[in-house]
Design an enzyme around this catalytic site. Sequence first.
Site, PDB file in Angstrom:
ATOM      1  N   THR A   1     -10.284 -25.581  22.957  1.00 28.32           N
ATOM      2  CA  THR A   1      -9.992 -24.178  23.000  1.00 28.32           C
ATOM      3  C   THR A   1      -8.827 -23.726  21.848  1.00 28.32           C
ATOM      4  O   THR A   1      -7.925 -24.521  21.529  1.00 28.32           O
ATOM      5  CB  THR A   1      -9.188 -23.988  24.344  1.00 28.32           C
TER       6      THR A   1
ATOM      7  N   HIS B   1     -10.653 -15.732  26.878  1.00 31.16           N
ATOM      8  CA  HIS B   1      -9.665 -16.533  27.698  1.00 31.16           C
ATOM      9  C   HIS B   1      -9.451 -15.822  29.149  1.00 31.16           C
ATOM     10  O   HIS B   1      -8.349 -15.766  29.766  1.00 31.16           O
ATOM     11  CB  HIS B   1      -8.199 -16.728  26.976  1.00 31.16           C
TER      12      HIS B   1
END
Length: 382
Positions: A155, A278
């Site tokens: 991420t 996200h």
Amino acid sequence: MITACVADFREAARRRLPRFLFDYIDGGSYGEVTLRRNSTDLADIALRQRVLRDMSSLDLTTELFGQKQALPIALAPVGLSGMYARRGECQAVRAAEAAGIPFTLSTVGVCPLGEVAEAASKPFWFQLYMIRDRAFMENLLDQAEAAQCSALVFTVDMPVPGSRYRDYHSGLAGVSGLKGTAWRAGQAMLRPQWALDVGLMGRPHTLGNIAPVLKGKTGIEDFMAWMRANFDPSINWRDLEYIRQRWKGPLIIKGLLDPEDAREAAALGADGIIVSNHGGRQLDGVLSSARALPAIADAVGDKLTVLADGGVRSGLDVVRMLALGAKGVLLGRAWVYALAAGGQAGVEQVLRLIEAEMRVAMTLTGCRTIADIDKTILAGRA
């Protein structure tokens, strides 16, 4: 209550969870504009209905990163999942296996890699952030390799945590010490079923993978403080070159919204990317995943595997994402709502519902296989 769709699971989760936990998973950053756009932009995409095409046989299987799976879906990494049901990550990985799809364990899950590996019978994916303590990150990579994780999801859109107003309003953030503990305990007492199943019987309440560096600190405020102190705003593409060299399996870069960044990921040698904001929890006001996806798929879809998440609440939404250029779709809030509402059985049920909805959408758009789903089934784009 009868749970017939993701919205029903969301309502069941709201009724069962203490407010601070429900708001943590349900909320976004700032005014939650991007959070709303993720769902509304996806819902606004019209499909081209086709009929009388003999759709008696459908095949929903696909292959991602060399592994055949029953659906073009994976369970996205979600932090604190073990607080939504007893040892929640373990329940979720079993549900994913039952459905024939991958599960992704978050770095900040409650259950550590070793525990999830024991609960699983097949390899799962592991998600990692760029952490200031590189030695600790190396250790996590070693653990993921030892657990035979089949892909690493890295991420990149969280160099600093987003500002999530709901977390302050609910007492999850901004209130520390005895006052914060008492506030959250009061909310938990209003949810006795959760308090027994998770609060009492779901211990230990630690972030399993980062417990060693927390050194015995287990409070919510300790978790929030660790995130603020240890996510690394200096992250750059050179850091990802190191990860690419270090991790020998499939590497998937999560958190891209711009075609230029997608090209950088392809040049780096990533095997896949996840078009994602996200879940609207970081920079508010950016493009929804559905809006960003087509340009990225056009830019790099022939160079690596493009996945997407954000706002997916039905099998119809899965088909829309595939039509926009994704090869697979990650579910986030959808599976956590179901986990909170019904544990492993809830996650299995929501995946069955999504599969059934995909079958309807494919039948009425003339797509017999996942490979048939492309931009030609979008209204006005034939």
